[in-house]
Design a protein around this motif. Structure first.
Motif, PDB file in Angstrom:
ATOM      1  N   VAL A 304       0.837  -1.202   0.000  1.00  0.00           N
ATOM      2  CA  VAL A 304       0.000   0.000   0.000  1.00  0.00           C
ATOM      3  C   VAL A 304       0.874   1.255   0.000  1.00  0.00           C
ATOM      4  O   VAL A 304       0.621   2.207  -0.741  1.00  0.00           O
ATOM      5  CB  VAL A 304      -0.955   0.003   1.216  1.00  0.00           C
ATOM      6  N   ALA A 305       1.909   1.247   0.838  1.00  0.00           N
ATOM      7  CA  ALA A 305       2.791   2.419   0.907  1.00  0.00           C
ATOM      8  C   ALA A 305       3.459   2.679  -0.433  1.00  0.00           C
ATOM      9  O   ALA A 305       3.556   3.832  -0.875  1.00  0.00           O
ATOM     10  CB  ALA A 305       3.839   2.213   1.994  1.00  0.00           C
ATOM     11  N   ALA A 306       3.912   1.622  -1.090  1.00  0.00           N
ATOM     12  CA  ALA A 306       4.584   1.791  -2.378  1.00  0.00           C
ATOM     13  C   ALA A 306       3.611   2.213  -3.467  1.00  0.00           C
ATOM     14  O   ALA A 306       3.881   3.155  -4.227  1.00  0.00           O
ATOM     15  CB  ALA A 306       5.278   0.481  -2.771  1.00  0.00           C
ATOM     16  N   ALA A 307       2.475   1.544  -3.553  1.00  0.00           N
ATOM     17  CA  ALA A 307       1.511   1.842  -4.615  1.00  0.00           C
ATOM     18  C   ALA A 307       0.905   3.228  -4.463  1.00  0.00           C
ATOM     19  O   ALA A 307       0.604   3.897  -5.454  1.00  0.00           O
ATOM     20  CB  ALA A 307       0.406   0.787  -4.621  1.00  0.00           C
ATOM     21  N   SER A 308       0.728   3.656  -3.218  1.00  0.00           N
ATOM     22  CA  SER A 308       0.080   4.941  -2.962  1.00  0.00           C
ATOM     23  C   SER A 308       1.067   6.084  -2.768  1.00  0.00           C
ATOM     24  O   SER A 308       0.654   7.231  -2.569  1.00  0.00           O
ATOM     25  CB  SER A 308      -0.822   4.833  -1.723  1.00  0.00           C
ATOM     26  N   ARG A 309       2.362   5.750  -2.786  1.00  0.00           N
ATOM     27  CA  ARG A 309       3.406   6.762  -2.570  1.00  0.00           C
ATOM     28  C   ARG A 309       3.153   7.518  -1.269  1.00  0.00           C
ATOM     29  O   ARG A 309       3.141   8.763  -1.224  1.00  0.00           O
ATOM     30  CB  ARG A 309       3.481   7.743  -3.743  1.00  0.00           C
ATOM     31  N   ILE A 310       2.948   6.763  -0.206  1.00  0.00           N
ATOM     32  CA  ILE A 310       2.564   7.348   1.071  1.00  0.00           C
ATOM     33  C   ILE A 310       3.378   6.693   2.184  1.00  0.00           C
ATOM     34  O   ILE A 310       3.615   5.485   2.158  1.00  0.00           O
ATOM     35  CB  ILE A 310       1.047   7.153   1.301  1.00  0.00           C
ATOM     36  N   ASP A 311       3.852   7.494   3.119  1.00  0.00           N
ATOM     37  CA  ASP A 311       4.643   6.986   4.243  1.00  0.00           C
ATOM     38  C   ASP A 311       3.711   6.761   5.428  1.00  0.00           C
ATOM     39  O   ASP A 311       3.416   7.683   6.194  1.00  0.00           O
ATOM     40  CB  ASP A 311       5.750   7.981   4.605  1.00  0.00           C
ATOM     41  N   LEU A 312       3.228   5.542   5.551  1.00  0.00           N
ATOM     42  CA  LEU A 312       2.273   5.218   6.609  1.00  0.00           C
ATOM     43  C   LEU A 312       2.909   5.313   7.995  1.00  0.00           C
ATOM     44  O   LEU A 312       2.275   5.767   8.951  1.00  0.00           O
ATOM     45  CB  LEU A 312       1.706   3.818   6.377  1.00  0.00           C
ATOM     46  N   GLU A 313       4.153   4.875   8.111  1.00  0.00           N
ATOM     47  CA  GLU A 313       4.815   4.897   9.410  1.00  0.00           C
ATOM     48  C   GLU A 313       5.072   6.323   9.880  1.00  0.00           C
ATOM     49  O   GLU A 313       4.919   6.633  11.061  1.00  0.00           O
ATOM     50  CB  GLU A 313       6.119   4.107   9.355  1.00  0.00           C
ATOM     51  N   ALA A 314       5.462   7.194   8.965  1.00  0.00           N
ATOM     52  CA  ALA A 314       5.705   8.587   9.336  1.00  0.00           C
ATOM     53  C   ALA A 314       4.425   9.247   9.841  1.00  0.00           C
ATOM     54  O   ALA A 314       4.446  10.005  10.814  1.00  0.00           O
ATOM     55  CB  ALA A 314       6.265   9.366   8.151  1.00  0.00           C
ATOM     56  N   ALA A 315       3.320   8.948   9.186  1.00  0.00           N
ATOM     57  CA  ALA A 315       2.034   9.503   9.633  1.00  0.00           C
ATOM     58  C   ALA A 315       1.715   9.032  11.043  1.00  0.00           C
ATOM     59  O   ALA A 315       1.237   9.806  11.888  1.00  0.00           O
ATOM     60  CB  ALA A 315       0.927   9.092   8.671  1.00  0.00           C
ATOM     61  N   GLY A 316       1.985   7.750  11.309  1.00  0.00           N
ATOM     62  CA  GLY A 316       1.743   7.220  12.648  1.00  0.00           C
ATOM     63  C   GLY A 316       2.611   7.883  13.702  1.00  0.00           C
ATOM     64  O   GLY A 316       2.143   8.209  14.804  1.00  0.00           O
ATOM     65  N   ARG A 317       3.879   8.094  13.376  1.00  0.00           N
ATOM     66  CA  ARG A 317       4.782   8.744  14.330  1.00  0.00           C
ATOM     67  C   ARG A 317       4.369  10.187  14.589  1.00  0.00           C
ATOM     68  O   ARG A 317       4.433  10.674  15.725  1.00  0.00           O
ATOM     69  CB  ARG A 317       6.219   8.689  13.809  1.00  0.00           C
ATOM     70  N   ARG A 318       3.935  10.873  13.533  1.00  0.00           N
ATOM     71  CA  ARG A 318       3.491  12.258  13.705  1.00  0.00           C
ATOM     72  C   ARG A 318       2.274  12.326  14.621  1.00  0.00           C
ATOM     73  O   ARG A 318       2.198  13.180  15.513  1.00  0.00           O
ATOM     74  CB  ARG A 318       3.166  12.874  12.343  1.00  0.00           C
ATOM     75  N   LEU A 319       1.327  11.426  14.398  1.00  0.00           N
ATOM     76  CA  LEU A 319       0.132  11.423  15.231  1.00  0.00           C
ATOM     77  C   LEU A 319       0.479  11.060  16.674  1.00  0.00           C
ATOM     78  O   LEU A 319      -0.053  11.649  17.621  1.00  0.00           O
ATOM     79  CB  LEU A 319      -0.900  10.435  14.674  1.00  0.00           C
ATOM     80  N   ALA A 320       1.382  10.099  16.855  1.00  0.00           N
ATOM     81  CA  ALA A 320       1.788   9.702  18.205  1.00  0.00           C
ATOM     82  C   ALA A 320       2.431  10.865  18.953  1.00  0.00           C
ATOM     83  O   ALA A 320       2.204  11.057  20.156  1.00  0.00           O
ATOM     84  CB  ALA A 320       2.742   8.515  18.139  1.00  0.00           C
ATOM     85  N   ALA A 321       3.237  11.657  18.243  1.00  0.00           N
ATOM     86  CA  ALA A 321       3.885  12.808  18.874  1.00  0.00           C
ATOM     87  C   ALA A 321       2.854  13.838  19.330  1.00  0.00           C
ATOM     88  O   ALA A 321       2.939  14.380  20.444  1.00  0.00           O
ATOM     89  CB  ALA A 321       4.883  13.445  17.911  1.00  0.00           C
TER      90      ALA A 321
END
Length: 353
Positions: A304-321
């Motif tokens: 999903v991350a590759a096909a959508s050109r989206i960094d899912l983990e970075a989004a999670g870390r940002r929200l966690a912060a």
């Protein structure tokens, strides 16, 4: 779906239409192949909004921050295969936020009145649950305020209940059953009745049979859309105190039926059909809240991350912060409130004596 794929979907599949740009009724969206939908686009926009506001959100923050993100900040839109603004991808019910808050200058707290009642606001409320982790009541209240800019009636209610479910899933020791009960505890009217019906259906489910028709039968009395999803009933998506959106109770039903198992709940939600991207999004967020990132299949996330050109983990870390910062501020405010309450109680006791 089962006819096309030779049985239930078990992972990422290709597009429904090979000529997706011209096919109807899906055109012009390239669905499938690991491309995220508007649920994820709006969820990430909510994370952006939390970062920029730096505090808990209200309907006014939707108007001042989320709407400009939707209107004016280009990003890669996987289903369109081009860089453009989110507004060009979302459905009419989400375009309504821009129409009402930006062009009509409506009071954001009630801008959702008059919109089609659907799951549009609920689908991106997971971040609200995260910043209120462990406190379903606070998550419900914040989501209800935010969703006022987008939805009314049971569409707004679903947003609050979903945020509460995510918050409950992030509590220490949470289970699928405790999440479901937390959702029930904050729900009202038709949404609460629909949740209770789904819970009863799951409780009587014989695992040897397909759960999909059982859950569909349970939600049917509360669903205004009707059996033919693309030809909705005359009273579809209108305000009501006795109805509920289909997506949230069904998502919670799959979470409960599979005891929070991420893969099983998400695949169940996908194979349910109808608005299955939203159902699976909700089920997945709740199960991930219960189990953490370890329960998310790496092959799914990577593709999903590759096909959508989206960094899912970075989004999670940002929200966690953001969530950690707000949790600290909430704790400090609660301590001050407790200190004031104790002083007031002592003063009243002295006055009584």
């Amino acid at each position: 779906m089962r006819e096309r794929h030779g049985g239930p979907v078990t992972g990422i599949v290709g597009p429904w239409f090979d000529d997706w740009e011209n096919a109807r009724p899906m055109s012009p969206y390239h669905k499938g192949d690991g491309r995220v939908t508007d649920d994820t686009l709006m969820t990430h926009a909510m994370i952006d909004t939390y970062e920029r506001v730096g505090g808990h959100l209200t309907a006014f923050d939707v108007a001042s921050t989320l709407v400009p993100i939707m209107m004016s900040e280009p990003r890669w839109i996987p289903e369109l295969e081009k860089t453009t603004v989110i507004l060009n991808r979302v459905f009419l019910a989400e375009k309504w936020i821009v129409l009402r808050c930006h062009y009509s200058h409506a009071d954001p707290r009630e801008a959702g009145v008059g919109n089609v009642v659907n799951c549009g606001a609920a689908m991106y409320m997971a971040p609200v649950g995260a910043v209120n982790a462990g406190d379903p009541d606070a998550a419900y209240a914040e989501a209800m305020d935010i969703a006022g800019a987008h939805q009314s009636s049971y569409g707004r209610e679903a947003a609050g209940v979903y945020a509460a479910a995510v918050a409950a899933a992030l509590a220490p020791g949470a289970t699928a059953a405790s999440v479901f009960e937390a959702a029930l505890s904050v729900a009202h009217d038709g949404t609460r009745a629909a949740l209770a019906a789904v819970r009863d259906a799951v409780a009587s489910w014989d695992r040897a049979v397909d759960l999909q028709p059982i859950l569909r039968a349970a939600i049917l009395p509360y669903d205004t859309v009707g059996e033919t999803y693309r030809e909705p009933n005359m009273d579809a998506r209108k305000p009501s105190r006795t109805k509920a959106i289909e997506e949230l109770p069904i998502a919670l039903g799959y979470v409960l039926a599979h005891d929070g198992d991420y893969r099983a709940a998400v695949l169940g939600a996908v194979n349910y059909g109808r608005d299955c991207d939203s159902i699976a999004t909700m089920a997945g967020a709740i199960c991930a809240g219960l189990g953490g990132t370890a329960v998310i299949p790496d092959d799914w996330a990577d593709e999903v991350a590759a096909a959508s050109r989206i960094d899912l983990e970075a989004a999670g870390r940002r929200l966690a912060a953001v969530a950690a910062t707000l949790a600290a501020a909430d704790a400090e405010r609660a301590a001050r409130t407790l200190e004031i309450a104790r002083a007031r109680a002592a003063s009243l006791q002295g006055a009584t004596l």
